[in-house]
Enzyme design. Structure first.
Site, short mmCIF file in Angstrom:
data_model
loop_
_atom_site.label_atom_id
_atom_site.label_comp_id
_atom_site.label_asym_id
_atom_site.label_seq_id
_atom_site.Cartn_x
_atom_site.Cartn_y
_atom_site.Cartn_z
N PRO A 114 0.85 -1.20 0.00
CA PRO A 114 0.00 0.00 0.00
C PRO A 114 0.88 1.25 0.00
CG PRO A 114 0.10 -0.94 2.20
CD PRO A 114 0.94 -1.83 1.32
N ARG A 117 -3.52 1.61 9.03
CA ARG A 117 -3.36 2.19 7.70
C ARG A 117 -3.16 1.08 6.67
NH1 ARG A 117 1.34 6.51 8.37
NH2 ARG A 117 2.22 4.79 9.57
N ASP A 123 6.00 0.33 2.10
CA ASP A 123 6.99 1.00 1.26
C ASP A 123 8.10 1.68 2.04
OD1 ASP A 123 5.62 3.17 2.28
OD2 ASP A 123 4.85 3.90 0.37
N ASP A 124 8.01 1.71 3.37
CA ASP A 124 9.05 2.40 4.14
C ASP A 124 9.98 1.45 4.88
OD1 ASP A 124 7.10 1.54 5.86
OD2 ASP A 124 6.92 3.41 6.98
N GLU A 142 -2.90 -7.65 12.05
CA GLU A 142 -2.33 -8.88 11.51
C GLU A 142 -3.12 -10.10 11.97
OE1 GLU A 142 0.83 -5.73 11.89
OE2 GLU A 142 -0.75 -6.53 13.17
#
Length: 335
Positions: free
Chosen positions: A82, A156, A195-196, A281
């Protein structure tokens, strides 16, 4: 004086004649010289043979090492990421895409938090050289972080991850890249890569042959040096974590992968946006596996191959000042 010299010369002559006669007699005697000569000849022969063997070894092609499976024979890794618009978005995605480019047989599912695809992400995907599917879905307003709220208050990427799961299950929605989902019977594994984070390419080797749900430690997360499963005799017996250790699956999103056939066999398994904090999760994994059946990877969960890093938010004080003066950076230059 002359007589003495004559006598000396005569004596020298006689001695020389006697020595010569003795030498001639010795030449005619049998000599036991053959054994040493034969030994020397055998040594030379052995050396010549060794040299010939070495020359033959040099001419012989080297043995072919055992080859890893061809990429076509490897299960595909479906990486779900995401992403949302921010100043560091492109930098984060470039870094991640270049890590993923080192991994064979990988399909990147990049899902934007947006109503429609953005030129920045579309261009980055097109230039990445990766097999990809581009998806987009906007997070509902009620689930969005409010101004000033810390990131941990609301989960998120929920809608985006579920959108990717829907695509894998044949519900469509792709806006770019590969439009068709994997055909029935496809062997693969699904991994949720934010992505981080920072990823070692070795991590993808560890997850590729997942049969159910595989797990490993994650570094720099939960206020600890690492969080992760505790393993005894090859089985997960507990979890090293400090925050709510009694969660059904106290794992970070980067700490597990799911076999594609298992996900497809459980069509109702997805992330729950209403799950309590820290249970996102667990909201997925509870539909898929029992904790005792988790598959430990990364040397029985003793190696950290992924880190929960965070890029510092850039300070744009000078940029804002220049913008107020009408002299801001050229907006046509993509950053």
């Amino acid at each position: 004086m002359k007589l003495k010299l004559k006598n000396v010369f005569l004596a020298y002559f006689l001695v020389s004649i006697a020595g010569l006669l003795y030498a001639l007699v010795q030449l005619g005697q049998p000599c036991d010289c053959l054994p040493p000569l034969r030994a020397a000849a055998e040594q030379l022969r052995q050396k010549d043979l060794r040299i010939s063997q070495l020359q033959a070894d040099l001419r012989r092609p080297p043995p072919v090492p055992a080859q890893p499976p061809e990429p076509e024979a490897l299960p595909t890794i479906y990486v779900i990421t995401p992403t949302y618009a921010r100043l560091v978005q492109k930098a984060e995605l470039v870094r991640l895409s270049q890590t993923l480019s080192l991994v064979p047989r990988l399909h990147w599912l990049l899902v934007e938090d947006a109503e429609s695809p953005t030129p920045l992400v579309s261009g980055l995907l097109a230039a990445s050289g990766l097999l990809f599917t581009h998806l987009a879905v906007l997070t509902p307003k009620a689930q969005r972080l409010r101004e000033g709220e810390p990131g941990w208050v609301r989960p998120r990427g929920v809608e985006q991850r579920n959108k990717a799961l829907d695509w894998l299950r044949g519900k469509g929605g792709a806006v770019g890249g590969e439009k068709d989902p994997p055909p029935p019977g496809t062997q693969g594994v699904v991994y949720f890569a934010d992505d981080d984070n920072t990823y070692s390419r070795e991590l993808f080797k560890e997850m590729r042959w997942t049969r159910g749900v595989s797990v490993w430690p994650v570094g720099l997360v939960g206020g600890l040096r690492f969080e992760g499963p505790q393993v005894q005799d090859g089985r997960v017996v507990g979890f090293h974590t400090a925050w709510e250790p009694n969660r059904p699956f106290p794992l970070d999103m980067a700490g597990f992968a799911v076999a594609l056939p298992l996900l497809l066999a459980k069509p109702n398994a997805q992330f729950d946006a209403t799950a309590p904090r820290g249970h996102l999760e667990s909201s997925l994994l509870s539909h898929l596996v029992d904790p005792k059946d988790l598959e430990p990877r990364a040397a029985n969960c003793t190696q950290v191959l992924v880190w929960h890093t965070r890029t510092e938010k850039p300070k744009m004080k000078q940029e804002e000042q220049l913008q107020r003066q009408g002299q801001g950076s050229d907006p046509a230059i993509e950053v």
